[in-house]
Design a protein around this motif. Structure first.
Motif, short mmCIF file in Angstrom:
data_model
loop_
_atom_site.label_atom_id
_atom_site.label_comp_id
_atom_site.label_asym_id
_atom_site.label_seq_id
_atom_site.Cartn_x
_atom_site.Cartn_y
_atom_site.Cartn_z
N LEU A 1 90.48 88.11 83.88
CA LEU A 1 91.31 89.27 83.63
C LEU A 1 90.48 90.52 83.32
O LEU A 1 90.85 91.63 83.66
N PHE A 2 89.37 90.36 82.62
CA PHE A 2 88.54 91.50 82.22
C PHE A 2 87.15 91.38 82.84
O PHE A 2 86.66 90.27 83.08
N PRO A 3 86.49 92.52 83.07
CA PRO A 3 85.13 92.46 83.62
C PRO A 3 84.19 91.68 82.70
O PRO A 3 84.31 91.75 81.48
N GLU A 4 83.29 90.92 83.31
CA GLU A 4 82.32 90.17 82.52
C GLU A 4 81.38 91.10 81.76
O GLU A 4 80.99 90.84 80.63
N CYS A 5 81.02 92.21 82.41
CA CYS A 5 80.16 93.20 81.77
C CYS A 5 80.88 94.54 81.76
O CYS A 5 81.63 94.86 82.69
N ASP B 1 91.22 82.66 78.16
CA ASP B 1 90.80 81.49 77.38
C ASP B 1 91.99 80.53 77.31
O ASP B 1 92.51 80.12 78.33
N ASP B 2 92.48 80.20 76.12
CA ASP B 2 93.62 79.30 75.98
C ASP B 2 94.93 80.05 75.81
O ASP B 2 95.97 79.48 75.48
N PHE B 3 94.91 81.36 76.05
CA PHE B 3 96.05 82.23 75.81
C PHE B 3 96.78 82.47 77.13
O PHE B 3 96.23 83.06 78.06
N SER B 4 98.04 82.02 77.22
CA SER B 4 98.84 82.18 78.43
C SER B 4 99.52 83.54 78.43
O SER B 4 100.19 83.91 77.46
N LEU B 5 99.33 84.30 79.51
CA LEU B 5 99.89 85.65 79.61
C LEU B 5 100.81 85.73 80.82
O LEU B 5 100.53 85.17 81.88
N LYS B 6 101.92 86.45 80.67
CA LYS B 6 102.85 86.68 81.77
C LYS B 6 102.63 88.09 82.31
O LYS B 6 102.71 89.07 81.56
N ILE B 7 102.36 88.19 83.61
CA ILE B 7 102.02 89.46 84.24
C ILE B 7 103.09 89.82 85.27
O ILE B 7 103.43 89.01 86.14
N LEU B 8 103.64 91.03 85.18
CA LEU B 8 104.63 91.49 86.15
C LEU B 8 104.05 91.49 87.56
O LEU B 8 102.90 91.85 87.76
N ARG B 9 104.87 91.12 88.52
CA ARG B 9 104.44 91.18 89.91
C ARG B 9 105.52 91.88 90.72
O ARG B 9 106.65 92.08 90.24
N CYS C 1 78.28 96.20 73.70
CA CYS C 1 78.38 94.74 73.70
C CYS C 1 79.68 94.32 74.38
O CYS C 1 80.75 94.46 73.80
N SER C 2 79.59 93.85 75.59
CA SER C 2 80.78 93.47 76.35
C SER C 2 81.55 92.35 75.66
O SER C 2 82.78 92.31 75.71
N LYS C 3 80.84 91.45 75.00
CA LYS C 3 81.50 90.34 74.32
C LYS C 3 82.44 90.84 73.24
O LYS C 3 83.56 90.35 73.10
N ASP C 4 82.01 91.82 72.46
CA ASP C 4 82.85 92.36 71.40
C ASP C 4 84.05 93.12 71.96
O ASP C 4 85.14 93.08 71.39
N VAL C 5 83.85 93.82 73.06
CA VAL C 5 84.95 94.54 73.69
C VAL C 5 86.02 93.56 74.15
O VAL C 5 87.21 93.75 73.92
N ARG C 6 85.60 92.48 74.79
CA ARG C 6 86.57 91.47 75.25
C ARG C 6 87.25 90.80 74.07
O ARG C 6 88.44 90.50 74.13
N GLN C 7 86.51 90.56 73.00
CA GLN C 7 87.11 89.94 71.82
C GLN C 7 88.17 90.85 71.21
O GLN C 7 89.25 90.40 70.82
N ALA C 8 87.88 92.15 71.11
CA ALA C 8 88.84 93.10 70.59
C ALA C 8 90.08 93.17 71.49
O ALA C 8 91.21 93.29 71.00
N SER C 9 89.87 93.07 72.79
CA SER C 9 90.99 93.09 73.73
C SER C 9 91.89 91.87 73.53
O SER C 9 93.12 91.98 73.54
N ARG C 10 91.29 90.72 73.35
CA ARG C 10 92.08 89.51 73.09
C ARG C 10 92.86 89.63 71.79
O ARG C 10 94.03 89.25 71.72
N LEU C 11 92.24 90.18 70.76
CA LEU C 11 92.92 90.34 69.47
C LEU C 11 94.11 91.29 69.59
O LEU C 11 95.17 91.06 69.01
N LEU C 12 93.94 92.36 70.35
CA LEU C 12 95.04 93.31 70.54
C LEU C 12 96.22 92.62 71.21
O LEU C 12 97.37 92.77 70.77
N LEU C 13 95.96 91.86 72.27
CA LEU C 13 97.05 91.19 72.99
C LEU C 13 97.71 90.12 72.13
O LEU C 13 98.94 89.97 72.15
N ARG C 14 96.92 89.37 71.38
CA ARG C 14 97.50 88.35 70.50
C ARG C 14 98.39 88.99 69.43
O ARG C 14 99.46 88.48 69.10
N THR C 15 97.93 90.10 68.86
CA THR C 15 98.72 90.81 67.85
C THR C 15 100.03 91.30 68.45
O THR C 15 101.09 91.20 67.81
#
Length: 284
Positions: free
Chosen positions: A1-5, A45-53, A124-138
């Motif tokens: 879903l998100f760029p690796e870097c 990761d283990d988080f299931s997301l529903k995406i409009l198509r 740090c791409s890892k931290d950006v992706r982690q923050a993105s996951r936290l936003l979506l989970r919240t």
């Protein structure tokens, strides 16, 4: 879903666009606006997301996808400052979702925050992706704590721009100049709920939800703004400071001040776009 870097402006743009698309898709799914067939499933990761198509059997989902694509055009040109999705039973607003965008250049430090966690790092791409996951989970957790929507709900959207760089005649694909009233009326006391924000060296996106206090069953107190319900007034949005929007007192009427010259002055008249309103017969 998100760029690796996330080391270039284009990679950062892809991240922000996908965060917006996933967030809007999640809102429409969790609020029961469209049938299951209008969504595809992706995993973070283990988080299931529903995406409009683009489901031709569901005209509503087709329209929302077009709105999102119009937002992408404004994001790529670095024009859009704020995006609002409002769910309402005219003229009463039930829920409003705010997306705020900033564009940064030559910034050596990166600050990332999302609800319970904060990061401060270089690039740090890892931290950006982690923050993105936290936003979506919240966002997912918050949606589960909101009471069901009325049956006669309408979904509308507004885009606000940075006036100093946006051409006066610019309209994203699928949008038109806003001619609607400038006020949004909540039946009860509105409260702002902080979802989170993500920042890279090139972009910043912040998500917030506004709804009536009685419509929130329960929620983490950290999500509620300290000063309770606030007035949303777009003064100084071309600046970095955000303290003004945190300090207003409780009100029932949210005056969006899109074009009130006595509030923001003629030289600061806010450019606003809107698509056609979309009536929704959402699923039960």
């Amino acid at each position: 879903l998100f760029p690796e870097c996330i080391t270039t402006e284009q990679q950062s743009l892809v991240l922000v666009e996908r965060l917006l698309a996933i967030s809007v898709s999640s809102i429409t799914y969790l609020r029961g606006l469209f049938p299951e067939s209008a969504y595809g499933t992706r995993y973070l990761d283990d988080f299931s997301l529903k995406i409009l198509r683009e489901d031709k059997s569901c005209l509503g989902s087709l329209q929302i996808v077009k709105w999102i694509q119009g937002c992408f055009d404004a994001l790529e040109k670095q024009y859009v400052n704020l995006g609002f999705y409002a769910l309402s039973s005219d003229p009463i607003v039930t829920e409003m979702y705010q997306f705020k965008f900033k564009y940064k250049k030559n910034v050596p430090q990166m600050d990332i925050s999302s609800n319970h966690s904060e990061f401060s790092a270089g690039l740090c791409s890892k931290d950006v992706r982690q923050a993105s996951r936290l936003l979506l989970r919240t966002l997912y957790l918050l949606m589960q704590d909101l009471r069901p929507l009325p049956s006669d709900i309408t979904l509308s959207m507004k885009l606000l721009y940075y006036n100093d760089v946006t051409p006066k005649d610019y309209q994203p694909p699928g949008f038109q100049e806003d001619h609607s009233p400038n006020d949004l009326l909540f039946a009860g006391d509105p409260v702002n709920l902080r979802v989170g924000s993500v920042s890279t060296d090139f972009h910043f996106i912040k998500v917030r939800v506004t709804t009536e206090k009685k419509r929130v069953r329960k929620t983490d107190s950290n999500l509620i703004q300290k000063n309770g319900p606030v007035e949303i007034s777009y003064q100084g949005l071309d600046c970095e400071e955000e303290d003004e929007e945190e300090e207003s007192t409780k009100i029932n009427l949210l005056n969006l001040a899109f074009s009130q010259e006595e509030v923001i002055g003629p030289e600061k008249k806010r450019k606003v776009s809107e698509p056609e309103k979309l009536p929704l017969n959402h699923r039960k």
